[in-house]
Design a protein around this motif. Structure first.
Motif, mmCIF file in Angstrom:
data_model
loop_
_atom_site.group_PDB
_atom_site.id
_atom_site.type_symbol
_atom_site.label_atom_id
_atom_site.label_comp_id
_atom_site.label_asym_id
_atom_site.label_seq_id
_atom_site.Cartn_x
_atom_site.Cartn_y
_atom_site.Cartn_z
ATOM 1 N N SER A 505 0.838 -1.210 0.000
ATOM 2 C CA SER A 505 0.000 0.000 0.000
ATOM 3 C C SER A 505 0.870 1.256 0.000
ATOM 4 O O SER A 505 0.595 2.229 -0.711
ATOM 5 C CB SER A 505 -0.941 -0.004 1.195
ATOM 6 O OG SER A 505 -0.214 -0.040 2.418
ATOM 7 N N ARG A 509 1.227 4.100 -3.124
ATOM 8 C CA ARG A 509 1.075 5.552 -2.965
ATOM 9 C C ARG A 509 2.287 6.300 -3.511
ATOM 10 O O ARG A 509 2.152 7.352 -4.135
ATOM 11 C CB ARG A 509 0.881 5.902 -1.486
ATOM 12 C CG ARG A 509 -0.440 5.441 -0.895
ATOM 13 C CD ARG A 509 -0.743 6.172 0.404
ATOM 14 N NE ARG A 509 0.317 6.043 1.396
ATOM 15 C CZ ARG A 509 0.417 5.047 2.281
ATOM 16 N NH1 ARG A 509 -0.504 4.091 2.284
ATOM 17 N NH2 ARG A 509 1.393 5.018 3.143
ATOM 18 N N PRO A 513 -0.592 5.941 -9.225
ATOM 19 C CA PRO A 513 -1.792 5.115 -9.377
ATOM 20 C C PRO A 513 -1.590 4.005 -10.388
ATOM 21 O O PRO A 513 -0.716 4.075 -11.251
ATOM 22 C CB PRO A 513 -2.842 6.119 -9.862
ATOM 23 C CG PRO A 513 -2.048 7.192 -10.542
ATOM 24 C CD PRO A 513 -0.776 7.296 -9.761
#
Length: 582
Positions: A505, A509, A513
């Motif tokens: 995750s 970031r 994207p």
């Protein structure tokens, strides 16, 4: 026996690598059991951490491998930096730590006021890279690092990976001739094969690889045996078939030692004299390490000098690779094939404390220079033999004792690679370096036993026992995700810390994207230069290390100022002593 106390003397909260603790404890048990009281060992203050004098965050094995250049050299054969799949730098630090403790105990028995030793995984890594660093920092005209990738591992018709070894070009040509390869094609492969010890690459032609694949393993074995070529299949399992003790110390004849308390100097082996008759890497490195500990080393070379002195690149008329392992040694030339040459060695040994060799099995006895022979001249001598395989094979069937066959036979070649890859040795000389360190450790342990027990010592070690010292997975190899390998940036490579690589995750970031697939995320790192990614990751509280992909830049890096000496005019950079004593 308890391990020494690990004291916080180099940093406020030093972290000792687990592999370093394991290796140090194992070697100290063998060296001091029944000889030195546990309390005396615990009195030595030992610090063995990740970075040592190298400044900057080095908080783990792969960070050390990335920053110091191991990933670069190991990955040359693949054409990209790759981590070793084992705690190699931490293992080297374990040998250095045990060696340092034994050296301090030896010095204290002789009256030197030493009580503290410091070393680190980074210093172990740099010492392992000494030859490669020397080559990379040689004067212009000889400092270009090899470019063409390629490994030496071959595969049979059944799909069995194997290694071959020979030091004889005629045996090489004969082996390939039996497989149907023209002499010209075989001859073109000899140069890369012979030079792989120095270059860490072996770009063999597709013709040679196809010829190996066209034959079953039995036929390949028969061809190798007929030509005197060693062939060792690569086991898929990482664990050695038969565990081997790292060193074997055997008591020799009693002698009357000079009373303790006579020694002076700042280094623990000051006043010790070593006679060395060695070649290639394992033996010369052992002598080099003993010299760094303070010993005087006399090197016996054949008439005309060691042929390795002509190995490029050159500086001041000699090989920088040879210099990296032999600078500072006094050289005496002697032809050991003659009675006069052997007598010269005996005369040197008569006034020495240690004799070191890495001859083929049985040669010392044939020359009349085995331990029993030299103890007649010097009863208190430490006679250290560094072999390839020790007594792991029956007489007459021992393969040629070189690095890559030891990696293969020990399972280390499999442990280095992630699951799903064909087992293959690293072409970085891993066991040669560990074998040299282990031989030097056996010498220091032997000296300690001699001083406390009053007898000479036969000290035996091998490349195979050095390979077996490296901790590894007990059952199977682990797979790696693309994020656990060095990722390519816009101007180099970056190695993500384990927690960072697992935090998908966070990486999603930071990289932008899109898909959270690890392979796709790894590919996105080429959008920014390395420095930009390091800044982004640091702000996010994530750890990462720049992968050094040019060893020539290492001496100019201020973080390594206290670990590496820069190249003088017409010289090469050198690695400083891996210990600090106090």
């Amino acid at each position: 026996m308890s391990t020494p106390v690990l004291s916080p003397v180099t940093t406020a909260t030093p972290v000792t690598p687990a592999a370093t603790v394991e290796v140090t404890a194992r070697l100290l048990r063998a060296a001091t059991d029944g000889t030195v009281p546990p309390a005396a060992v615990r009195e030595v203050r030992l610090t063995a951490d990740w970075a040592g004098p190298v400044t900057g965050p080095l908080a783990g094995e792969e960070a050390v491998q990335a920053a110091c250049g191991i990933m670069h050299v190991h990955g040359r054969a693949a054409g990209r930096p790759l981590p070793l799949g084992v705690d190699y730098a931490a293992t080297a630090a374990g040998v250095l730590a045990a060696q340092g403790v034994c050296a301090v105990l030896f010095a204290r028995h002789r009256g030197l006021g030493l009580g503290e030793v410091r070393t680190s995984a980074a210093q172990g890594a740099l010492l392992a890279l000494s030859q490669y660093l020397a080559a990379a920092t040689a004067p212009p005209g000889g400092s270009r690092e090899p470019g063409a990738p390629g490994g030496a591992t071959l595969v049979s018709a059944e799909g069995t990976a194997f290694e071959i070894e020979t030091l004889d070009p005629e045996a090489w040509r004969g082996f390939w001739h039996r497989l149907g390869v023209p002499a010209r094609s075989a001859g073109r492969g000899w140069g890369p094969f012979q030079q792989r010890f120095a270059t860490a690459v072996c770009p063999l032609s597709g013709e040679l690889r196809a010829a190996a694949r066209a034959h079953p393993l039995a036929a390949l074995r028969a061809a190798a045996e007929a030509e005197g070529v060693s062939l060792v299949p690569l086991p898929d399992g990482p664990v050695p078939e038969v565990p081997v003790e790292p060193v074997c110390l055997t008591a020799g004849p009693a002698y009357a030692p000079v009373p303790a308390g006579r020694a002076t100097g700042a280094l623990p082996l000051t006043g010790v004299r070593v006679v060395e008759s060695t070649r290639r890497v394992q033996g010369p490195l052992a002598g080099h390490v003993l010299r760094l500990l303070g010993a005087e080393v006399v090197r016996v070379e054949p008439p005309g000098g060691d042929p390795m002195r002509g190995l490029p690149p050159l500086a001041s008329g000699g090989s920088v690779r040879h210099s990296a392992l032999n600078a500072g040694k006094r050289v005496v030339e002697a032809d050991l094939r003659t009675a006069a040459g052997r007598a010269a060695v005996r005369a040197l040994v008569a006034d020495a404390d240690v004799f070191v060799h890495n001859w083929a099995p049985g040669r010392a006895a044939r020359l009349g220079l085995d331990a029993d022979d030299l103890w007649r001249v010097r009863p208190g001598l430490i006679h250290a033999g560094a072999s390839g395989f020790g007594d792991a094979y029956p007489p007459g069937s021992t393969p040629i004792g070189t690095d890559y066959l030891a990696q293969a036979r020990s399972g280390l070649a499999a442990a280095l690679r992630p699951a799903g890859e064909v087992p293959a040795p690293s072409l970085m000389t891993l066991t040669d370096v560990l074998g040299g360190l282990l031989c030097a450790h056996a010498v220091v342990a032997g000296l300690l036993r001699r001083e406390r027990g009053g007898h000479g010592v036969r000290a035996a070690s091998s490349l195979l026992s050095a390979a077996g010292l490296v901790p590894r997975p007990a059952v199977r190899r682990r797979a790696r995700s693309p994020l656990e390998l060095p990722v390519r940036t816009a101007d180099g490579h970056l190695h993500l810390g384990a927690r960072t690589a697992a935090d998908l995750s966070l990486l999603a970031r930071l990289t932008g994207p899109g898909t959270a697939d690890p392979r796709a995320m790894a590919a996105r790192f080429d959008r920014l230069p390395t420095a930009g990614w390091l800044e982004r990751l640091a702000l996010a509280g994530a750890d990462a290390t720049e992968v050094r992909c040019d060893l020539a830049t290492l001496p100019g890096d201020p973080r390594f100022r206290d670990a590496v000496d820069p190249a003088p005019p017409d010289g090469h950079a050198t690695v400083r002593s891996p210990w600090t004593f106090a």
